[in-house]
Design an enzyme around this catalytic site. Sequence first.
Site, PDB file in Angstrom:
ATOM      1  N   GLN A  87       0.287   1.499  11.824  1.00  0.00           N
ATOM      2  CA  GLN A  87       0.067   1.979  10.660  1.00  0.00           C
ATOM      3  C   GLN A  87      -1.256   2.802  10.939  1.00  0.00           C
ATOM      4  O   GLN A  87      -1.189   3.909  10.072  1.00  0.00           O
ATOM      5  CB  GLN A  87      -0.027   1.015   9.539  1.00  0.00           C
ATOM      6  CG  GLN A  87      -0.244   1.638   8.071  1.00  0.00           C
ATOM      7  CD  GLN A  87      -1.574   1.611   7.611  1.00  0.00           C
ATOM      8  OE1 GLN A  87      -2.694   0.926   8.208  1.00  0.00           O
ATOM      9  NE2 GLN A  87      -2.182   2.661   6.900  1.00  0.00           N
ATOM     10  N   GLN A 109       5.412  -3.796   4.867  1.00  0.00           N
ATOM     11  CA  GLN A 109       4.117  -3.199   4.974  1.00  0.00           C
ATOM     12  C   GLN A 109       3.014  -4.037   5.371  1.00  0.00           C
ATOM     13  O   GLN A 109       2.734  -5.146   4.585  1.00  0.00           O
ATOM     14  CB  GLN A 109       3.663  -2.180   3.797  1.00  0.00           C
ATOM     15  CG  GLN A 109       4.676  -0.998   3.934  1.00  0.00           C
ATOM     16  CD  GLN A 109       4.508   0.137   2.714  1.00  0.00           C
ATOM     17  OE1 GLN A 109       5.398   0.260   2.137  1.00  0.00           O
ATOM     18  NE2 GLN A 109       3.404   0.445   2.658  1.00  0.00           N
ATOM     19  N   ARG A 159       4.678  -5.446   0.599  1.00  0.00           N
ATOM     20  CA  ARG A 159       3.498  -6.101   1.434  1.00  0.00           C
ATOM     21  C   ARG A 159       3.943  -7.232   2.019  1.00  0.00           C
ATOM     22  O   ARG A 159       4.225  -8.257   1.309  1.00  0.00           O
ATOM     23  CB  ARG A 159       2.429  -6.053   0.578  1.00  0.00           C
ATOM     24  CG  ARG A 159       1.161  -6.419   1.046  1.00  0.00           C
ATOM     25  CD  ARG A 159       0.503  -5.186   2.039  1.00  0.00           C
ATOM     26  NE  ARG A 159       0.019  -4.277   1.028  1.00  0.00           N
ATOM     27  CZ  ARG A 159      -0.210  -2.844   1.401  1.00  0.00           C
ATOM     28  NH1 ARG A 159       0.209  -2.486   2.685  1.00  0.00           N
ATOM     29  NH2 ARG A 159      -0.576  -1.840   0.601  1.00  0.00           N
ATOM     30  N   CYS A 207       1.885   6.848   5.414  1.00  0.00           N
ATOM     31  CA  CYS A 207       2.054   6.170   6.778  1.00  0.00           C
ATOM     32  C   CYS A 207       3.634   5.751   6.859  1.00  0.00           C
ATOM     33  O   CYS A 207       4.201   6.012   8.057  1.00  0.00           O
ATOM     34  CB  CYS A 207       1.172   4.700   6.824  1.00  0.00           C
ATOM     35  SG  CYS A 207       1.117   3.762   5.288  1.00  0.00           S
ATOM     36  N   PRO A 255       3.243 -35.022  14.329  1.00  0.00           N
ATOM     37  CA  PRO A 255       4.622 -34.784  14.698  1.00  0.00           C
ATOM     38  C   PRO A 255       5.457 -35.486  13.662  1.00  0.00           C
ATOM     39  O   PRO A 255       6.527 -34.777  13.480  1.00  0.00           O
ATOM     40  CB  PRO A 255       4.475 -35.356  16.116  1.00  0.00           C
ATOM     41  CG  PRO A 255       3.405 -35.329  16.826  1.00  0.00           C
ATOM     42  CD  PRO A 255       2.313 -35.457  15.404  1.00  0.00           C
ATOM     43  N   ARG A 269     -16.528   5.678  10.138  1.00  0.00           N
ATOM     44  CA  ARG A 269     -16.980   4.410  10.289  1.00  0.00           C
ATOM     45  C   ARG A 269     -15.933   3.273   9.928  1.00  0.00           C
ATOM     46  O   ARG A 269     -15.923   2.194  10.105  1.00  0.00           O
ATOM     47  CB  ARG A 269     -18.217   3.806   9.880  1.00  0.00           C
ATOM     48  CG  ARG A 269     -19.085   2.641  10.625  1.00  0.00           C
ATOM     49  CD  ARG A 269     -20.247   2.530   9.329  1.00  0.00           C
ATOM     50  NE  ARG A 269     -21.186   3.460   9.134  1.00  0.00           N
ATOM     51  CZ  ARG A 269     -22.352   3.688   9.669  1.00  0.00           C
ATOM     52  NH1 ARG A 269     -22.564   2.920  10.798  1.00  0.00           N
ATOM     53  NH2 ARG A 269     -23.226   4.416   9.302  1.00  0.00           N
ATOM     54  N   GLY A 270     -15.070   3.828   8.759  1.00  0.00           N
ATOM     55  CA  GLY A 270     -13.955   2.989   8.178  1.00  0.00           C
ATOM     56  C   GLY A 270     -12.916   2.611   9.327  1.00  0.00           C
ATOM     57  O   GLY A 270     -13.027   3.099  10.541  1.00  0.00           O
ATOM     58  N   MET A 271     -11.913   2.189   8.897  1.00  0.00           N
ATOM     59  CA  MET A 271     -10.975   1.737   9.638  1.00  0.00           C
ATOM     60  C   MET A 271      -9.972   2.942  10.326  1.00  0.00           C
ATOM     61  O   MET A 271      -9.959   2.887  11.459  1.00  0.00           O
ATOM     62  CB  MET A 271      -9.932   0.696   8.684  1.00  0.00           C
ATOM     63  CG  MET A 271      -8.945  -0.123   9.787  1.00  0.00           C
ATOM     64  SD  MET A 271      -8.258  -1.378   8.741  1.00  0.00           S
ATOM     65  CE  MET A 271      -7.589  -0.439   7.454  1.00  0.00           C
ATOM     66  N   VAL A 272      -9.396   3.690   9.479  1.00  0.00           N
ATOM     67  CA  VAL A 272      -8.777   4.922   9.949  1.00  0.00           C
ATOM     68  C   VAL A 272      -9.846   5.751  10.806  1.00  0.00           C
ATOM     69  O   VAL A 272      -9.520   6.211  12.093  1.00  0.00           O
ATOM     70  CB  VAL A 272      -8.038   5.773   8.967  1.00  0.00           C
ATOM     71  CG1 VAL A 272      -7.602   7.177   9.233  1.00  0.00           C
ATOM     72  CG2 VAL A 272      -7.101   4.854   8.108  1.00  0.00           C
ATOM     73  N   HIS A 332       3.657  -1.058  10.314  1.00  0.00           N
ATOM     74  CA  HIS A 332       4.520  -1.338   9.017  1.00  0.00           C
ATOM     75  C   HIS A 332       6.069  -1.542   9.751  1.00  0.00           C
ATOM     76  O   HIS A 332       6.198  -0.722  10.631  1.00  0.00           O
ATOM     77  CB  HIS A 332       4.441  -0.090   8.244  1.00  0.00           C
ATOM     78  CG  HIS A 332       3.386  -0.044   7.279  1.00  0.00           C
ATOM     79  ND1 HIS A 332       2.377  -0.864   7.126  1.00  0.00           N
ATOM     80  CD2 HIS A 332       2.856   1.204   6.477  1.00  0.00           C
ATOM     81  CE1 HIS A 332       1.290  -0.525   6.291  1.00  0.00           C
ATOM     82  NE2 HIS A 332       1.764   0.476   5.868  1.00  0.00           N
ATOM     83  N   GLN A 364     -12.827   9.464   4.827  1.00  0.00           N
ATOM     84  CA  GLN A 364     -13.729   8.857   3.755  1.00  0.00           C
ATOM     85  C   GLN A 364     -12.786   8.271   2.425  1.00  0.00           C
ATOM     86  O   GLN A 364     -13.470   7.795   1.811  1.00  0.00           O
ATOM     87  CB  GLN A 364     -14.605   9.989   3.483  1.00  0.00           C
ATOM     88  CG  GLN A 364     -15.857   9.526   2.638  1.00  0.00           C
ATOM     89  CD  GLN A 364     -16.673   8.315   3.291  1.00  0.00           C
ATOM     90  OE1 GLN A 364     -16.773   8.523   4.458  1.00  0.00           O
ATOM     91  NE2 GLN A 364     -16.914   7.181   2.282  1.00  0.00           N
TER      92      GLN A 364
HETATM   93  N1  HSE Z   1      -0.095   3.291   1.224  1.00  0.00           N
HETATM   94  C1  HSE Z   1       0.055   2.836   2.263  1.00  0.00           C
HETATM   95  C2  HSE Z   1       0.063   1.261   2.130  1.00  0.00           C
HETATM   96  C3  HSE Z   1      -1.028   2.968   3.655  1.00  0.00           C
HETATM   97  O1  HSE Z   1      -0.233   0.747   1.472  1.00  0.00           O
HETATM   98  O2  HSE Z   1       0.551   0.424   3.278  1.00  0.00           O
HETATM   99  C4  HSE Z   1      -1.452   4.337   3.788  1.00  0.00           C
HETATM  100  O3  HSE Z   1      -0.464   5.494   3.918  1.00  0.00           O
END
Ligand code: HSE
Length: 371
Positions: A350, A162, A267, A135, A191, A10-13, A274, A73
Amino acid sequence: MLKVGIIGWRGMVGSVLIQRMHEENDFESIDAHFFSTSQSGGKVRILKSQESTLLDAFDADELIKMDILLSCQGGDYTKKMLHPLREKNWSGHWVDAASTLRMNSDAMIVLDPINKEAIDKAIEKGNKNWVGGNCTVSLMLLAIHGLIKKDLVEWVSSMTYQAASGAGAQNMKELLIQMGELSGSLDNIKPDSSILDLDKDVQLMMNSERFTKKLFNAPLAGSLIPWIDEELENGQSREEWKGGVETNKILKSNGHKAFNVDGLCVRIGAMRSHSQALTIKLNKDYPIKEIELLIASANPWVNFVPNNKEKSIKNLSPAAVSGKLSISVGRVRKLNVGENLLSVFTVGDQLLWGAAEPVRRMLNILTNIKL
Ligand code: HSE
């Protein structure tokens, strides 16, 4: 059919993994079971053909009925559950997207376009633990696969850009909230507004107490964060350390010449792709046209972008790449600051090749050999 238990779907990955498994009809060749850490007994419709009853992800007796367990998980779950399963003499295959096991001697980092031979040998030898790589590592290795095949690399310095997704789904939401708060502070944009006044409003907002930064602890929208993961004693971030050690483990596993990788991991306010600016020291002089050809033809996923302004802007960005399996590779040129130094800029999703795809493919490798 092999029984495959999926945890963290259910998570993102996990969601990206399930989406990819549907796209590739993977569920047709496995007997899939879905585990939950919080809603066992509930019903879900993940398979097209039938509803599934969720099994308890903490019930070792249910888990050991599976031939393969695939976990998205997270590392805490792996730490809690794998050992007890092995203690119960469970000899199934554990396929994991989390980093916990990566550097263990009894676990293999899987990136099959690069180390399929090693994976096959490890299966024969009885290896049971398979982990997707970091990643940035997986994306970088696929991007410069052509140079690796020819053993042309002496070292790589990777400066990363990233996306928020690497920090998690909630962090992606926080980035969007930050973007909203910044633009909300600009209600009076006209403007003829003074750009210095607008900039001052943004600056005040991103540094104010009411700016949302619970997860990132800093503004990311309109700014950046030059540190990812924990601090190590040698001054590297853990993310930077992973870049070197995981690359080496993957390359050595398959008999490729290993090389050092180091650089700064940063980040930025992208959503799920990424980017990496690579400086590559080649171990010999090599014509740029041949380098381009090697990179472009190394594997089916490289989308080679010629080094010109128009194509780079169009094809070499998170906006162009997100949601795609292809990895854009461009800005390839010889740098003017030393001998045999090459620049490469690469962008990859990613969540796809950076996370879900290597473990999805590992599952297929295991199910195809029927164990
Ligand atoms: N550690 C990576 C990040 C994501 O923080 O972008 C997973 O590999």
